[in-house]
Design an enzyme around this catalytic site. Sequence first.
Site, short mmCIF file in Angstrom:
data_model
loop_
_atom_site.label_atom_id
_atom_site.label_comp_id
_atom_site.label_asym_id
_atom_site.label_seq_id
_atom_site.Cartn_x
_atom_site.Cartn_y
_atom_site.Cartn_z
N LYS A 112 0.82 -1.21 0.00
CA LYS A 112 0.00 0.00 0.00
C LYS A 112 0.85 1.26 0.00
O LYS A 112 0.52 2.25 -0.65
CB LYS A 112 -0.94 -0.01 1.20
CG LYS A 112 -2.03 -1.07 1.12
CD LYS A 112 -2.95 -1.02 2.32
CE LYS A 112 -4.05 -2.07 2.21
NZ LYS A 112 -4.97 -2.04 3.36
N LYS A 193 -5.95 -11.02 -6.42
CA LYS A 193 -7.20 -11.05 -5.66
C LYS A 193 -8.17 -9.99 -6.18
O LYS A 193 -7.78 -8.86 -6.48
CB LYS A 193 -6.91 -10.82 -4.18
CG LYS A 193 -8.16 -10.81 -3.29
CD LYS A 193 -7.79 -10.50 -1.86
CE LYS A 193 -9.03 -10.38 -0.98
NZ LYS A 193 -8.69 -10.03 0.42
N LYS A 196 -11.71 -3.96 -4.84
CA LYS A 196 -12.17 -2.67 -5.34
C LYS A 196 -11.04 -1.64 -5.31
O LYS A 196 -11.08 -0.64 -6.02
CB LYS A 196 -13.35 -2.17 -4.50
CG LYS A 196 -14.07 -0.97 -5.12
CD LYS A 196 -15.33 -0.65 -4.34
CE LYS A 196 -16.10 0.49 -5.05
NZ LYS A 196 -15.38 1.76 -4.99
#
Length: 325
Positions: A112, A193, A196
């Site tokens: 991230k 995976k 969203k």
Amino acid sequence: MTPRVFSGIQPTGELTLGTYLGALQRFVRDQTTTRSVFCVVDLHAITVPQDPGQLAQRTLDTAALYLACGIDPATSTLFVQSHVPEHSQLAWLLECTVSFGELSRMTQFKEKSDRQQFVSAGLFTYPALMAADILLYDTDRVPVGDDQRQHLELTRDVAERFNHRHGDTFVVPTADISAVGARVMDLQDPTRKMSKSVDSPQGTVLMLDEPAVIVRKFKRAVTDNDGEVRFDPATKPGVSNLLSILAAATDTTPEALEGQYQQYGPLKADTAEAVVARLAPIQARYREWTADPTALRALLVQGAEQAHAVASATLARAQQSLGLG
């Protein structure tokens, strides 16, 4: 004693099919045999910048989806994380228990932080908050996907370290990973995976997608060129993903389905049909809940009161163990 189960979902907007098949569907099934605690983890959401109005609305929407899927507030506890201040309070105690090195090794932080210009300290320390979420409720089992296994192992390590230093304080939880539907992959990139947060709108099926949209996404799903329907995630990830989704949507197994198809087209069509059928009643109940936000908020207040009763006792025990208060 009936095991206590805890799980939380971030209010990132509409939830994906992967979240439903890999998590929510199972939560509904297991809530009658466990003491289930479900949380909309809005504090985790603010580790990255958020629009306040959107965050508030998405929090309500996520709670509505929990209920629409079949989470029963008479059986399970459903609440919003920020409504129970003990989550933040225990997180600080655990931040003082976990090491910098342990946090720096978290795979999700690396992934991230690489995608963002601004990296908050909260993004780095949020595994401690996740540990607090779990440990506050004397959790026995945590349903998690493979991508969250590392965080749960850290939670276990922190709990054991705290207990070793300060005496028995926390229940050490175990991971509970479902084999079927545990990890739904992106329809356009089946090695990744379904999420969203990833920029792949055609590869991500949302729980509130219209039936025609769902059918179109499955029709365009990536498979391969050899034409054989076989469940083999390593060499046939696209086909295996479709079989996994169909299995999870029809309560069977990929191995039981693979012999029923000789072509990819019918597999895609049947998978789309099964997903549309599974999501249709959920979408209808979701519209009912979101049409009455006052009732939804009242239910979440009640859930927060139930959560507080357990969380406050755990926090007090931890504070006493540390000599605080």
